[in-house]
Design an enzyme around this catalytic site. Structure first.
Site, PDB file in Angstrom:
ATOM      1  N   LYS A  26      -5.237   3.748  -3.041  1.00 59.70           N
ATOM      2  CA  LYS A  26      -4.589   3.110  -1.882  1.00 59.70           C
ATOM      3  C   LYS A  26      -5.535   3.098  -0.672  1.00 59.70           C
ATOM      4  O   LYS A  26      -5.507   2.172   0.131  1.00 59.70           O
ATOM      5  CB  LYS A  26      -3.274   3.826  -1.538  1.00 59.70           C
ATOM      6  CG  LYS A  26      -2.192   3.671  -2.615  1.00 59.70           C
ATOM      7  CD  LYS A  26      -1.704   2.236  -2.781  1.00 59.70           C
ATOM      8  CE  LYS A  26      -0.533   2.128  -3.739  1.00 59.70           C
ATOM      9  NZ  LYS A  26      -0.075   0.757  -3.987  1.00 59.70           N
ATOM     10  N   TYR A  47      -4.362   8.458  -6.962  1.00 66.86           N
ATOM     11  CA  TYR A  47      -3.456   7.468  -6.357  1.00 66.86           C
ATOM     12  C   TYR A  47      -3.877   7.219  -4.905  1.00 66.86           C
ATOM     13  O   TYR A  47      -4.000   6.075  -4.465  1.00 66.86           O
ATOM     14  CB  TYR A  47      -2.021   7.990  -6.431  1.00 66.86           C
ATOM     15  CG  TYR A  47      -0.996   7.103  -5.767  1.00 66.86           C
ATOM     16  CD1 TYR A  47      -0.680   5.859  -6.299  1.00 66.86           C
ATOM     17  CD2 TYR A  47      -0.339   7.497  -4.598  1.00 66.86           C
ATOM     18  CE1 TYR A  47       0.269   5.037  -5.693  1.00 66.86           C
ATOM     19  CE2 TYR A  47       0.605   6.694  -3.984  1.00 66.86           C
ATOM     20  CZ  TYR A  47       0.903   5.461  -4.536  1.00 66.86           C
ATOM     21  OH  TYR A  47       1.829   4.656  -3.924  1.00 66.86           O
ATOM     22  N   SER A  76       0.855  -1.183   0.000  1.00 68.52           N
ATOM     23  CA  SER A  76       0.000   0.000   0.000  1.00 68.52           C
ATOM     24  C   SER A  76       0.889   1.230   0.000  1.00 68.52           C
ATOM     25  O   SER A  76       1.908   1.272  -0.703  1.00 68.52           O
ATOM     26  CB  SER A  76      -0.916  -0.064   1.223  1.00 68.52           C
ATOM     27  OG  SER A  76      -1.697   1.084   1.326  1.00 68.52           O
TER      28      SER A  76
HETATM   29  N1  LIG Z   1       8.190   4.549  -4.774  1.00 60.45           N
HETATM   30  C1  LIG Z   1       7.617   5.020  -3.675  1.00 60.45           C
HETATM   31  O1  LIG Z   1       8.060   6.027  -3.084  1.00 60.45           O
HETATM   32  C2  LIG Z   1       6.398   4.313  -3.123  1.00 60.45           C
HETATM   33  C3  LIG Z   1       5.848   4.809  -1.946  1.00 60.45           C
HETATM   34  C4  LIG Z   1       4.750   4.180  -1.400  1.00 60.45           C
HETATM   35  C5  LIG Z   1       4.204   3.077  -2.024  1.00 60.45           C
HETATM   36  N2  LIG Z   1       4.739   2.589  -3.171  1.00 60.45           N
HETATM   37  C6  LIG Z   1       4.097   1.412  -3.778  1.00 60.45           C
HETATM   38  O2  LIG Z   1       5.059   0.382  -3.894  1.00 60.45           O
HETATM   39  C7  LIG Z   1       4.706  -0.493  -4.980  1.00 60.45           C
HETATM   40  C8  LIG Z   1       5.923  -0.695  -5.865  1.00 60.45           C
HETATM   41  O3  LIG Z   1       6.285   0.550  -6.404  1.00 60.45           O
HETATM   42  P1  LIG Z   1       7.778   0.934  -6.795  1.00 60.45           P
HETATM   43  O4  LIG Z   1       8.198   2.063  -5.959  1.00 60.45           O
HETATM   44  O5  LIG Z   1       8.620  -0.278  -6.838  1.00 60.45           O
HETATM   45  O6  LIG Z   1       7.477   1.511  -8.253  1.00 60.45           O
HETATM   46  P2  LIG Z   1       7.912   1.036  -9.713  1.00 60.45           P
HETATM   47  O7  LIG Z   1       9.393   0.903  -9.756  1.00 60.45           O
HETATM   48  O8  LIG Z   1       7.263   1.968 -10.651  1.00 60.45           O
HETATM   49  O9  LIG Z   1       7.291  -0.427  -9.820  1.00 60.45           O
HETATM   50  C9  LIG Z   1       5.949  -0.676 -10.104  1.00 60.45           C
HETATM   51  C10 LIG Z   1       5.870  -1.927 -10.928  1.00 60.45           C
HETATM   52  O10 LIG Z   1       4.485  -2.156 -11.222  1.00 60.45           O
HETATM   53  C11 LIG Z   1       4.428  -2.655 -12.532  1.00 60.45           C
HETATM   54  N3  LIG Z   1       3.129  -2.438 -13.160  1.00 60.45           N
HETATM   55  C12 LIG Z   1       2.515  -1.276 -13.462  1.00 60.45           C
HETATM   56  N4  LIG Z   1       1.333  -1.505 -14.029  1.00 60.45           N
HETATM   57  C13 LIG Z   1       1.178  -2.846 -14.089  1.00 60.45           C
HETATM   58  C14 LIG Z   1       0.167  -3.710 -14.575  1.00 60.45           C
HETATM   59  N5  LIG Z   1      -0.956  -3.245 -15.139  1.00 60.45           N
HETATM   60  N6  LIG Z   1       0.356  -5.053 -14.464  1.00 60.45           N
HETATM   61  C15 LIG Z   1       1.474  -5.549 -13.914  1.00 60.45           C
HETATM   62  N7  LIG Z   1       2.484  -4.794 -13.456  1.00 60.45           N
HETATM   63  C16 LIG Z   1       2.330  -3.450 -13.543  1.00 60.45           C
HETATM   64  C17 LIG Z   1       5.517  -1.925 -13.284  1.00 60.45           C
HETATM   65  O11 LIG Z   1       5.891  -2.738 -14.370  1.00 60.45           O
HETATM   66  P3  LIG Z   1       6.167  -2.241 -15.881  1.00 60.45           P
HETATM   67  O12 LIG Z   1       7.637  -1.982 -15.930  1.00 60.45           O
HETATM   68  O13 LIG Z   1       5.742  -3.358 -16.709  1.00 60.45           O
HETATM   69  O14 LIG Z   1       5.365  -0.974 -16.088  1.00 60.45           O
HETATM   70  C18 LIG Z   1       6.613  -1.817 -12.235  1.00 60.45           C
HETATM   71  O15 LIG Z   1       7.530  -2.872 -12.342  1.00 60.45           O
HETATM   72  C19 LIG Z   1       3.533   0.182  -5.697  1.00 60.45           C
HETATM   73  O16 LIG Z   1       2.327  -0.448  -5.330  1.00 60.45           O
HETATM   74  C20 LIG Z   1       3.587   1.619  -5.193  1.00 60.45           C
HETATM   75  O17 LIG Z   1       2.323   2.238  -5.207  1.00 60.45           O
HETATM   76  C21 LIG Z   1       5.837   3.191  -3.736  1.00 60.45           C
END
Ligand SMILES: NC(=O)c1ccc[n+]([C@@H]2O[C@H](COP(=O)([O-])OP(=O)(O)OC[C@H]3O[C@@H](n4cnc5c(N)ncnc54)[C@H](OP(=O)(O)O)[C@@H]3O)[C@@H](O)[C@H]2O)c1
Length: 312
Positions: free
Chosen positions: A172, A168, A154
């Site tokens: 969440k 977004y 989340s």
């Molecule tokens: N980064 C932050 O600061 C942060 C903070 C709080 C929460 N989060 C949460 O943490 C989780 C991971 O995020 P992250 O930071 O690792 O971001 P990220 O690097 O952008 O990774 C997100 C992944 O989700 C995949 N994705 C997007 N749409 C998809 C779909 N329709 N089907 C399957 N895969 C899909 C993307 O793959 P593709 O390469 O194929 O697009 C990417 O590998 C997310 O749920 C995000 O909301 C992140």
């Protein structure tokens, strides 16, 4: 003890320890998903299915070697056929998924006025509807087994909203609400439900942010909402840059939940997540929003040039 009985128990124990739970992770092409996949590849006690959308499969095939316990599959969480196909393939080869980690997610950067129904649907499909549909496919066999884990990544945005991130945040909040309900519904069947709540993660994920037709920096930086974007975008990027928590640390937290007996529902995954959790609980509501508003960069000056609000 009768030697035959002792041998029987010994064989049974051996069979038990040979069982390798099956873990399914979504969104492994970057960030937290990639880091978790790297950790899980070393954990020989599990069978692991890492997944990504079609365009990212070559990257996974380059970064990971498949073997009899580590498998790469294509999965778009928004596509019903893709979801069903992945679950069917896993069940046919190994059996039902024991641990599901819903990590894939996207984030729109747009004020409410700059979103359209299609953008809202895309945001909700990826962060809420897709994961919940996967949960519905994975739950029935888990209930029959009487144990298992469902974990969703989340965000602090699931407890507090920020300007330019309404959709977004909504996705969440929806995930948090549904998982809180699910916690009650799954507990009697022996299934653990957890929400991993990261705040800002030190990663390049802000580059993956989605813009709409009206929030695209080419047009948004000159419109009425220009101050919102010109302050919020660098603010979020700076907070992510300053964060001491990288994707590997969040992945380690997820692994901790996977290994923990009876893990909690809410698992803060960064220091700011913990702080926001307590701020929200300790500060009276009437002070909460003014306090957060005060913390945003130059928020008191936003839209000053274009507003007709009476300045007292
Ligand atoms: N980064 C932050 O600061 C942060 C903070 C709080 C929460 N989060 C949460 O943490 C989780 C991971 O995020 P992250 O930071 O690792 O971001 P990220 O690097 O952008 O990774 C997100 C992944 O989700 C995949 N994705 C997007 N749409 C998809 C779909 N329709 N089907 C399957 N895969 C899909 C993307 O793959 P593709 O390469 O194929 O697009 C990417 O590998 C997310 O749920 C995000 O909301 C992140």
């Amino acid at each position: 003890m009768n030697p035959f009985k002792a041998l029987f128990y010994l064989l049974m124990r051996k069979r038990k320890t040979q069982f390798k739970p099956i873990i399914l992770v979504t969104g492994c092409a970057s960030g937290v998903g990639w880091a978790l996949a790297k950790l899980l590849q070393k954990r020989l006690e599990y069978r692991v299915v890492i997944t990504a959308r079609e365009k990212s499969i070559p990257k996974l095939k380059e970064g990971f070697i498949e073997d009899d316990r580590f498998w790469i599959l294509q999965l778009d969480v928004t596509d019903d056929e893709s979801r069903r196909s992945v679950i069917a393939q896993i069940e046919k080869r190994w059996g039902p998924v024991n641990v599901f980690v819903s990590n894939a997610g996207i984030s729109y950067r747009a004020v409410v006025e700059h979103m359209c129904p299609q953008d809202e649907i895309n945001q909700m499909n990826t962060n809420y509807i897709g994961p919940m549909e996967l949960v519905r496919l994975i739950l029935p066999p888990l209930r029959k087994i009487g144990r298992g884990k469902i974990i969703a990544v989340s965000s602090v945005s699931g407890m507090l909203a920020m300007p330019t991130m309404s959709s977004y945040s909504a996705s969440k909040h929806a995930l948090e609400g549904a998982f809180e309900s699910l916690w009650y519904e799954a507990r009697p069947f022996g299934i653990d439900i957890s929400l991993i709540q990261p705040g800002f993660i030190h990663s390049n994920s802000f580059r993956n942010v989605y813009y709409t037709k009206y929030s695209d920096p080419k047009v948004a930086l000159v419109g009425d909402y220009k101050d919102f974007y010109s302050n919020m975008t660098p603010f979020v990027e700076k907070m992510m840059d300053l964060s001491p928590t990288n994707p590997k640390k969040v992945a380690q937290k997820i692994l901790w939940v996977i290994r923990k007996q009876d893990p909690p529902l809410w698992v803060p995954a960064t220091w700011d997540a913990l702080i926001f959790y307590y701020i929200r609980r300790i500060l009276p509501r009437r002070y909460l929003l003014p306090f957060l508003y005060f913390c945003l960069p130059k928020a008191q000056t936003w839209a000053k040039d274009v507003t007709h609000k009476r300045q007292i």
